[in-house]
Every structure is written in structure tokens, then in C-alpha cells.
Write a protein that holds these residues in place. Structure first.
Motif, PDB file in Angstrom:
ATOM      1  N   VAL A 105     -15.594  13.542  12.038  1.00 39.18           N
ATOM      2  CA  VAL A 105     -17.192  12.903  11.176  1.00 39.18           C
ATOM      3  C   VAL A 105     -16.668  11.544  10.197  1.00 39.18           C
ATOM      4  CG1 VAL A 105     -17.719  14.210   9.744  1.00 39.18           C
ATOM      5  CG2 VAL A 105     -17.174  15.662  11.374  1.00 39.18           C
ATOM      6  N   THR A 106     -15.513  11.554   9.662  1.00 45.97           N
ATOM      7  CA  THR A 106     -15.471  10.116   8.915  1.00 45.97           C
ATOM      8  C   THR A 106     -15.462   9.006   9.968  1.00 45.97           C
ATOM      9  OG1 THR A 106     -13.425  11.653   7.883  1.00 45.97           O
ATOM     10  CG2 THR A 106     -13.443   9.241   7.819  1.00 45.97           C
ATOM     11  N   ILE A 107     -15.163   8.956  11.200  1.00 45.54           N
ATOM     12  CA  ILE A 107     -15.678   7.937  12.184  1.00 45.54           C
ATOM     13  C   ILE A 107     -17.463   8.196  11.990  1.00 45.54           C
ATOM     14  CG2 ILE A 107     -15.489   6.660  14.856  1.00 45.54           C
ATOM     15  CD1 ILE A 107     -12.434   8.030  14.622  1.00 45.54           C
ATOM     16  N   SER A 142       0.723  -0.947   0.068  1.00 42.62           N
ATOM     17  CA  SER A 142      -0.076  -0.244   0.160  1.00 42.62           C
ATOM     18  C   SER A 142       0.978   1.161   0.039  1.00 42.62           C
ATOM     19  CB  SER A 142      -1.015   0.060   1.675  1.00 42.62           C
ATOM     20  OG  SER A 142      -1.651   1.163   1.282  1.00 42.62           O
ATOM     21  N   ASN A 143       0.445   2.364  -0.940  1.00 41.41           N
ATOM     22  CA  ASN A 143       1.026   3.550  -0.891  1.00 41.41           C
ATOM     23  C   ASN A 143       0.850   4.376   1.146  1.00 41.41           C
ATOM     24  OD1 ASN A 143       2.604   3.392  -2.962  1.00 41.41           O
ATOM     25  ND2 ASN A 143       0.872   3.219  -4.517  1.00 41.41           N
ATOM     26  N   VAL A 144      -0.323   4.153   1.333  1.00 44.27           N
ATOM     27  CA  VAL A 144      -0.856   4.924   2.440  1.00 44.27           C
ATOM     28  C   VAL A 144       0.584   4.515   3.220  1.00 44.27           C
ATOM     29  CG1 VAL A 144      -2.499   4.847   3.881  1.00 44.27           C
ATOM     30  CG2 VAL A 144      -3.392   4.270   1.836  1.00 44.27           C
ATOM     31  N   SER A 145       0.485   6.113   3.744  1.00 38.85           N
ATOM     32  CA  SER A 145       1.446   6.246   4.973  1.00 38.85           C
ATOM     33  C   SER A 145       0.908   6.018   6.693  1.00 38.85           C
ATOM     34  CB  SER A 145       2.488   7.893   4.378  1.00 38.85           C
ATOM     35  OG  SER A 145       0.788   9.221   4.660  1.00 38.85           O
ATOM     36  N   GLU A 146       2.209   6.451   7.275  1.00 36.50           N
ATOM     37  CA  GLU A 146       1.110   6.460   8.468  1.00 36.50           C
ATOM     38  C   GLU A 146       0.281   7.853   8.920  1.00 36.50           C
ATOM     39  OE1 GLU A 146       2.383   5.666  13.477  1.00 36.50           O
ATOM     40  OE2 GLU A 146       3.871   5.545  11.738  1.00 36.50           O
ATOM     41  N   SER A 147       0.623   8.940   8.024  1.00 44.60           N
ATOM     42  CA  SER A 147      -0.113  10.184   8.673  1.00 44.60           C
ATOM     43  C   SER A 147      -1.556  10.256   7.643  1.00 44.60           C
ATOM     44  CB  SER A 147       1.433  11.770   7.414  1.00 44.60           C
ATOM     45  OG  SER A 147       0.608  12.103   7.758  1.00 44.60           O
ATOM     46  N   ASP A 148      -1.421   9.560   6.278  1.00 45.47           N
ATOM     47  CA  ASP A 148      -2.158   9.594   5.472  1.00 45.47           C
ATOM     48  C   ASP A 148      -3.489   8.685   6.272  1.00 45.47           C
ATOM     49  OD1 ASP A 148      -1.426  10.537   3.470  1.00 45.47           O
ATOM     50  OD2 ASP A 148      -0.523   8.918   2.496  1.00 45.47           O
ATOM     51  N   TYR A 149      -3.113   7.644   6.849  1.00 49.37           N
ATOM     52  CA  TYR A 149      -3.787   6.760   7.621  1.00 49.37           C
ATOM     53  C   TYR A 149      -4.576   7.437   8.965  1.00 49.37           C
ATOM     54  CZ  TYR A 149      -6.049   2.520  10.585  1.00 49.37           C
ATOM     55  OH  TYR A 149      -6.320   2.311  11.480  1.00 49.37           O
ATOM     56  N   ASN A 150      -3.735   8.122  10.067  1.00 49.75           N
ATOM     57  CA  ASN A 150      -3.778   8.630  11.056  1.00 49.75           C
ATOM     58  C   ASN A 150      -4.815  10.178  10.561  1.00 49.75           C
ATOM     59  OD1 ASN A 150      -2.708   7.104  12.925  1.00 49.75           O
ATOM     60  ND2 ASN A 150      -0.894   8.229  12.780  1.00 49.75           N
ATOM     61  N   ASP A 151      -4.952  11.002   9.549  1.00 50.56           N
ATOM     62  CA  ASP A 151      -5.482  11.794   8.588  1.00 50.56           C
ATOM     63  C   ASP A 151      -6.832  11.355   8.482  1.00 50.56           C
ATOM     64  OD1 ASP A 151      -3.537  13.378   9.346  1.00 50.56           O
ATOM     65  OD2 ASP A 151      -3.006  14.149   6.999  1.00 50.56           O
ATOM     66  N   PHE A 152      -7.445   9.961   8.006  1.00 50.93           N
ATOM     67  CA  PHE A 152      -8.251   9.674   7.064  1.00 50.93           C
ATOM     68  C   PHE A 152      -9.163   9.872   8.923  1.00 50.93           C
ATOM     69  CE2 PHE A 152     -11.436   6.228   6.674  1.00 50.93           C
ATOM     70  CZ  PHE A 152     -12.317   7.337   5.070  1.00 50.93           C
ATOM     71  N   THR A 198      -6.894   5.140  17.729  1.00 55.87           N
ATOM     72  CA  THR A 198      -6.119   5.632  19.128  1.00 55.87           C
ATOM     73  C   THR A 198      -6.116   4.678  19.564  1.00 55.87           C
ATOM     74  OG1 THR A 198      -7.571   7.835  19.371  1.00 55.87           O
ATOM     75  CG2 THR A 198      -5.138   8.096  17.829  1.00 55.87           C
ATOM     76  N   ASP A 199      -6.531   5.167  20.929  1.00 53.98           N
ATOM     77  CA  ASP A 199      -7.472   4.618  22.235  1.00 53.98           C
ATOM     78  C   ASP A 199      -8.994   4.483  22.395  1.00 53.98           C
ATOM     79  OD1 ASP A 199      -7.444   7.204  22.923  1.00 53.98           O
ATOM     80  OD2 ASP A 199      -6.162   6.792  24.801  1.00 53.98           O
ATOM     81  N   THR A 200      -9.129   4.611  21.643  1.00 55.95           N
ATOM     82  CA  THR A 200     -10.862   4.918  21.601  1.00 55.95           C
ATOM     83  C   THR A 200     -10.896   3.572  20.607  1.00 55.95           C
ATOM     84  OG1 THR A 200     -10.614   7.261  21.894  1.00 55.95           O
ATOM     85  CG2 THR A 200     -13.180   5.881  21.362  1.00 55.95           C
ATOM     86  N   LEU A 201     -12.483   2.692  21.766  1.00 58.18           N
ATOM     87  CA  LEU A 201     -13.146   1.816  20.379  1.00 58.18           C
ATOM     88  C   LEU A 201     -14.022   2.383  20.507  1.00 58.18           C
ATOM     89  CD1 LEU A 201     -12.821  -1.116  19.236  1.00 58.18           C
ATOM     90  CD2 LEU A 201     -14.149  -1.787  21.795  1.00 58.18           C
TER      91      LEU A 201
END
Length: 148
Positions: free
Chosen positions: A58-60, A44-54, A88-91
Motif C-alpha cells: 500500500v505504501t509503495i 539516522s535512528n531508522v533501523s533496518e527493520s523500520d526500513y523494511n516494515d515501511f 527487495t528484488d522489485t523495481l
């Protein structure tokens, strides 16, 4: 609509780890962090920053509400949907069935028999409208703080 088609419409489809349909139940689980995602998707070309920014608030909310309702409406024979997403630390988790949602909405999802009706009566009202999206999210989604 079949399962592959349904997934193609889902918010956050790239980050779905488990999508299991048995009889009338659907289970969707998202990767719990970037490391887990990357381990299963090394090309995948998804970076950790991309993942965290996604994964914004609102998206959740959209993932939990829109994806569960969309599956109930457009995946034949699905009577209940469970989605879990840890960020992060939320389910975040939701267990939704058509009866509970229809009762809350005061109309049946099955009455939204075209995508046009779906957008007019559900998406535009309950997904894109912040107040109504938060109302549905607070009604049906369980939010738990996790400790390391």
C-alpha cells in the motif's frame, strides 16, 4: 509551493535519495535498500527493520501515485514526473505527465486549486480508496522483477 514544501508532504520523504527538478521535469529516486540509505544517513535512528516494515504494498502504491500526482499539481511548471523505487528484488517506476493523468481521470489536476479540493477529488478517491488506487497504479506504474 516550493520544492522543500512539496517534499514535506510526500509519502516516504525520509527515503528519497534524489530529487531533481529541471525546467519542467521532476525526477525522484528512492534509496534501493537499507544499506544504501544507512550509508548516506549514518546518524539516522531508522533501523533496518523500520526500513523494511515501511515499504508495504500500500505504501509503495501511495508513493508512486500520490507523490507523482501531487508534484504535477502543486509544483509550478512541472509537466512530467519520474519516480523510481527499488525494494527487495522489485523495481517500481512511473513516468507521468499531467496530460495523461488528466485524460485518465477525466478532469484536470489544475482544477484542484486548493488542498481541500485535492483531498476531496483526488486523495480521498484515488489514494485512500483501495480499488481506485490499484487501478491508477496498474495503469501507470511499471513493475519489474530484478535478479541479483
Amino acid at each position: 509551493m516550493n520544492e522543500e514544501e512539496l517534499i514535506s508532504y510526500m509519502t516516504g520523504k525520509t527515503f528519497i535519495k534524489v530529487f531533481t527538478k529541471n525546467e519542467s521535469e521532476l525526477l525522484i529516486e528512492y534509496y534501493s535498500n537499507f544499506s544504501e540509505y544507512n550509508e548516506h544517513n549514518p546518524e539516522s535512528n531508522v533501523s533496518e527493520s523500520d526500513y523494511n516494515d515501511f515499504f508495504t504494498k500500500v505504501t509503495i502504491q501511495k508513493i508512486m501515485i500520490s507523490n507523482s500526482a501531487f508534484a504535477l499539481r502543486f509544483l509550478p511548471s512541472t509537466k512530467s514526473v519520474s519516480i523510481s523505487l527499488k525494494f527487495t528484488d522489485t523495481l517500481y517506476s512511473v513516468e507521468l505527465n499531467e496530460e495523461k493523468l488528466s485524460e485518465f481521470l477525466s478532469f484536470s489536476l489544475s482544477s484542484l486549486y486548493t488542498k481541500e479540493l485535492w483531498f476531496e477529488k483526488f486523495s480521498n478517491v484515488y489514494i485512500y480508496d483501495k480499488k481506485n488506487r490499484e487501478l491508477l497504479f496498474n495503469q501507470f506504474v511499471k513493475v519489474e522483477q530484478q535478479t541479483a
